[in-house]
Design an enzyme around this catalytic site. Structure first.
Site, mmCIF file in Angstrom:
data_model
loop_
_atom_site.group_PDB
_atom_site.id
_atom_site.type_symbol
_atom_site.label_atom_id
_atom_site.label_comp_id
_atom_site.label_asym_id
_atom_site.label_seq_id
_atom_site.Cartn_x
_atom_site.Cartn_y
_atom_site.Cartn_z
ATOM 1 C CG ASP A 13 -5.669 4.074 -1.269
ATOM 2 O OD1 ASP A 13 -5.102 2.988 -1.051
ATOM 3 O OD2 ASP A 13 -5.162 4.967 -1.979
ATOM 4 C CG LEU A 14 -1.690 4.207 3.914
ATOM 5 C CD1 LEU A 14 -2.058 5.186 5.024
ATOM 6 C CD2 LEU A 14 -0.971 3.000 4.501
ATOM 7 C CG ASP A 15 0.441 3.679 -0.275
ATOM 8 O OD1 ASP A 15 1.207 4.063 0.616
ATOM 9 O OD2 ASP A 15 0.250 2.475 -0.543
ATOM 10 C CB THR A 21 3.246 6.422 0.802
ATOM 11 O OG1 THR A 21 1.845 6.451 1.047
ATOM 12 C CG2 THR A 21 4.007 6.411 2.108
ATOM 13 C CE LYS A 49 -0.693 9.044 -8.263
ATOM 14 N NZ LYS A 49 -1.344 10.349 -8.272
ATOM 15 C CB SER A 120 -3.884 0.147 1.839
ATOM 16 O OG SER A 120 -2.620 0.144 1.195
ATOM 17 C CE LYS A 151 -7.240 -0.400 -3.438
ATOM 18 N NZ LYS A 151 -6.610 0.726 -2.720
ATOM 19 C CD GLU A 175 -8.182 4.082 -4.015
ATOM 20 O OE1 GLU A 175 -7.312 4.819 -4.538
ATOM 21 O OE2 GLU A 175 -7.937 2.943 -3.634
ATOM 22 C CG ASP A 176 -4.118 8.032 -4.452
ATOM 23 O OD1 ASP A 176 -4.553 6.947 -4.012
ATOM 24 O OD2 ASP A 176 -2.961 8.172 -4.879
#
Ligand code: G6P
Ligand code: MG
Length: 224
Positions: A13-15, A21, A49, A120, A151, A175-176
């Site tokens: 994942d990115l953010d 971000t 999120k 993402s 997601k 993942e966050d």
């Protein structure tokens, strides 16, 4: 249970995983929620999120009990307003904003011959990678416009494994978001949470500090 030696690739994942971000998404949604008269709280912030842009707006409206108030055109307008604000915020990103240790982890994976892909939901992901000067690490990016379901559905994580010609069982997923961890688990990948273990309770392992995200530490966790 997957063994560390079976792992051949990592789905990112990115953010909130590679850079912060997630705070810009939250800032831009918070501003819109306030404009719409919806109270902002930690539960809403956490639940947003990982959700797609439209799913995020729907959750905010639901949180404020006004899910039936706007038509599709109005919702589109609000989502665009948030995105304009968000795009402005991400202009300030530089390679210094990569989370501590993440560039080292990407290099460790590259040197170790692991495959990498990006999962993402963000349509802004290519712009962010450019700002962070990480475009070369992610030749394989799932196109969020190609997804049928966001997601916590596993679709994006299954596609991310397909892009690098691996079975989900051969991938780690980072993942966050609670929704993201659920998606990784449903895809049958090994879930690595970035954040608070009290929140990411379903993750196979959680790192509260990205500095500790190393293959050695992941291996230790998988052998526990
Ligand atoms: C990521 C973020 C979400 C965001 C989604 C869509 O999954 O975690 O907060 O809503 O991407 O991003 P976009 O930039 O396309 O609005
Ligand atoms: Mg995220």
């Amino acid at each position: 249970m997957t063994k560390f030696n079976d792992i051949k690739g990592v789905v990112f994942d990115l953010d909130g995983v590679i850079t912060d971000t997630a705070r810009f998404h939250a800032q831009a949604w918070h501003a819109l929620a306030t404009e719409l008269g919806v109270k902002w709280d930690d539960e809403l912030a956490s639940g947003l999120k990982g959700l797609s842009r439209m799913d995020s707006l729907e959750l905010i409206l639901k949180h404020g009990g006004i899910e039936a108030k706007y038509n599709d055109e109005e919702k589109q307008r609000y989502a665009t307003e948030k995105n304009t604000n968000y795009k402005h915020l991400i202009q300030q990103l530089t390679p210094d904003d990569i989370y501590p240790g993440m560039k080292e982890f990407l290099n460790e994976l590259k040197d170790g011959g692991y495959k990498m892909s990006l999962a993402s939901a963000s349509k802004n992901a290519p712009t962010i990678l450019e700002h962070l000067e990480l475009t070369d690490y992610f030749k394989k990016i799932v196109d969020p416009a190609s997804l049928h379901r966001g997601k916590p559905d596993p679709e994006i994580f299954i596609k991310a494994a397909e892009l690098i010609d691996l079975k989900p069982e051969e991938c780690l997923g980072l993942e966050d978001a609670v929704a993201g961890i659920a998606g990784i688990n449903a895809a049958h990948e090994t879930s690595v949470g970035i954040g608070d273990s009290d929140v990411l309770t379903e993750a196979d392992m959680v790192f509260s500090n990205t500095k500790n995200v190393t293959l050695e530490n992941i291996k230790t966790n998988m052998e526990k």
